[in-house]
Design a protein around this motif. Structure first.
Motif, mmCIF file in Angstrom:
data_model
loop_
_atom_site.group_PDB
_atom_site.id
_atom_site.type_symbol
_atom_site.label_atom_id
_atom_site.label_comp_id
_atom_site.label_asym_id
_atom_site.label_seq_id
_atom_site.Cartn_x
_atom_site.Cartn_y
_atom_site.Cartn_z
ATOM 1 N N UNK A 16 0.821 -1.123 0.086
ATOM 2 C CA UNK A 16 -0.080 -0.213 -0.007
ATOM 3 C C UNK A 16 0.985 1.293 -0.161
ATOM 4 N N UNK A 17 0.107 2.469 0.024
ATOM 5 C CA UNK A 17 0.989 3.775 -0.446
ATOM 6 C C UNK A 17 1.831 3.977 0.931
ATOM 7 N N UNK A 18 1.342 3.577 2.061
ATOM 8 C CA UNK A 18 1.804 4.123 3.304
ATOM 9 C C UNK A 18 3.263 3.360 3.572
ATOM 10 N N UNK A 19 3.273 1.899 3.019
ATOM 11 C CA UNK A 19 4.352 0.971 3.226
ATOM 12 C C UNK A 19 5.353 1.463 2.144
ATOM 13 N N UNK A 20 4.761 1.792 1.114
ATOM 14 C CA UNK A 20 5.688 2.324 -0.032
ATOM 15 C C UNK A 20 6.560 3.353 0.248
ATOM 16 N N UNK A 21 6.031 4.405 0.848
ATOM 17 C CA UNK A 21 6.726 5.558 1.348
ATOM 18 C C UNK A 21 7.867 5.242 2.243
ATOM 19 N N UNK A 22 7.522 4.404 3.255
ATOM 20 C CA UNK A 22 8.474 3.954 4.242
ATOM 21 C C UNK A 22 9.596 3.238 3.510
ATOM 22 N N UNK A 23 9.414 2.354 2.532
ATOM 23 C CA UNK A 23 10.368 1.774 2.053
ATOM 24 C C UNK A 23 11.036 2.843 1.151
ATOM 25 N N UNK A 71 -6.367 6.488 5.523
ATOM 26 C CA UNK A 71 -7.207 5.267 4.806
ATOM 27 C C UNK A 71 -7.127 3.911 5.418
ATOM 28 N N UNK A 72 -6.767 4.082 6.686
ATOM 29 C CA UNK A 72 -6.723 2.590 7.440
ATOM 30 C C UNK A 72 -5.865 1.748 6.776
ATOM 31 N N UNK A 73 -4.703 2.081 6.555
ATOM 32 C CA UNK A 73 -3.579 1.187 5.864
ATOM 33 C C UNK A 73 -2.505 0.790 6.933
ATOM 34 N N UNK A 74 -2.819 0.959 8.353
ATOM 35 C CA UNK A 74 -1.786 0.436 9.104
ATOM 36 C C UNK A 74 -1.413 -0.992 9.041
ATOM 37 N N UNK A 75 -0.241 -1.509 9.121
ATOM 38 C CA UNK A 75 0.108 -3.072 8.998
ATOM 39 C C UNK A 75 1.268 -3.063 9.906
ATOM 40 N N UNK A 76 1.470 -4.563 10.327
ATOM 41 C CA UNK A 76 2.387 -4.789 11.287
ATOM 42 C C UNK A 76 4.030 -4.415 10.730
ATOM 43 N N UNK A 77 3.759 -4.581 9.374
ATOM 44 C CA UNK A 77 4.908 -4.048 8.333
ATOM 45 C C UNK A 77 5.542 -2.576 9.041
ATOM 46 N N UNK A 78 4.411 -1.822 8.592
ATOM 47 C CA UNK A 78 4.737 0.012 8.801
ATOM 48 C C UNK A 78 4.920 -0.110 10.383
ATOM 49 N N UNK A 79 4.341 -0.588 11.328
ATOM 50 C CA UNK A 79 4.382 -0.394 12.418
ATOM 51 C C UNK A 79 5.853 -0.651 13.042
ATOM 52 N N UNK A 80 6.590 -1.609 12.359
ATOM 53 C CA UNK A 80 7.674 -1.843 12.705
ATOM 54 C C UNK A 80 9.030 -0.941 11.815
ATOM 55 N N UNK A 81 8.504 -0.976 10.417
ATOM 56 C CA UNK A 81 9.617 -0.617 9.553
ATOM 57 C C UNK A 81 9.823 1.197 9.666
ATOM 58 N N UNK A 82 8.612 1.598 10.071
ATOM 59 C CA UNK A 82 8.381 3.164 9.939
ATOM 60 C C UNK A 82 9.408 3.703 11.148
ATOM 61 N N UNK A 83 9.447 3.205 12.425
ATOM 62 C CA UNK A 83 10.318 3.994 13.370
ATOM 63 C C UNK A 83 11.747 3.371 13.301
ATOM 64 N N UNK A 84 12.098 2.327 12.523
ATOM 65 C CA UNK A 84 13.401 2.031 12.025
ATOM 66 C C UNK A 84 13.959 2.865 11.028
ATOM 67 N N UNK A 85 13.060 3.155 9.890
ATOM 68 C CA UNK A 85 13.487 3.983 8.989
ATOM 69 C C UNK A 85 13.702 5.505 9.543
ATOM 70 N N UNK A 86 12.939 6.026 10.410
ATOM 71 C CA UNK A 86 13.118 7.227 11.024
ATOM 72 C C UNK A 86 14.390 7.308 11.834
ATOM 73 N N UNK A 87 14.702 6.211 12.696
ATOM 74 C CA UNK A 87 15.895 6.130 13.401
ATOM 75 C C UNK A 87 17.176 6.096 12.554
#
Length: 194
Positions: A16-23, A71-87
């Motif tokens: 989804x778009x949210x996870x794509x932006x994290x990647x 858009x209710x696109x919260x995923x387990x991947x996003x919950x883990x990958x997003x803070x890792x990407x930020x840090x």
């Protein structure tokens, strides 16, 4: 009793778009790193390129969370990958700024200890509940992003002092919000005891 069917839980696709932006943010971290190394924080053109890469990556941080919630696109991947990407992005930027001189190492060390410490705290209390991002945490992220961008952009003297003020404010908010997260974690653990 009614015989109405219970709706199946909504399954959110990993693609989804949210996870794509994290990647995209994760991919931009090494690009940003190379641009700073090539610039050696001396070449204005490469510094501008590095600053733009950092700002684009930072913008994906704000966008992916908003898209996931809206858009209710919260995923387990996003919950883990997003803070890792930020840090990874912030940590890389701070270390490079200290390595090439504009930023004192003690500032980088304090911010990184707080960032990784809060992440560890969240994992420590995850079975008791979630510590949500606070307004202070969002302010901290905004100040850090602005300060790092200011340090990266080749601003003329004496305007570089704006970056020092921004980083000072970011450091204060970083420490204060870090202490608040510690208190939240302790309350969460205490409240979960039988």
């Amino acid at each position: 009793m009614t015989d109405e069917p219970v709706p199946a839980p909504r399954v959110v696709s990993l693609y989804n778009a949210a996870n794509a932006l994290t990647v995209v943010r994760i991919v931009l971290v090494p690009v940003f790193l190379v641009l700073v190394v090539v610039s050696e924080m001396n070449d204005p053109d490469w510094r501008i390129a590095a600053c733009l890469a950092f700002c684009i990556a930072s913008a994906t941080d704000f966008a992916d969370g908003w898209i996931a919630r809206k858009w209710h696109l919260v995923t387990s991947f996003g919950k883990v990958a997003d803070p890792i990407a930020d840090k990874a992005l912030t940590g890389t930027a701070l270390v490079l700024l200290s390595l090439y001189g504009p930023l004192s190492w003690w500032v980088t060390v304090i911010i990184l200890i707080r960032e990784w410490g809060v992440t560890a705290l969240r994992f420590w209390v995850i079975k008791y509940g979630i510590i949500p991002a606070s307004r202070g945490g969002k302010l901290k992220t905004g100040l850090q992003t602005a300060a790092i961008a200011w340090y990266l952009w080749p601003v003329p003297e004496p305007f570089h002092l704006v970056g020092v003020v921004l980083m000072g404010a970011a450091l204060v908010v970083t420490v204060v919000t870090g202490a608040d997260y510690v208190l939240q974690a302790l309350r969460l653990r205490r409240g979960a005891r039988p």
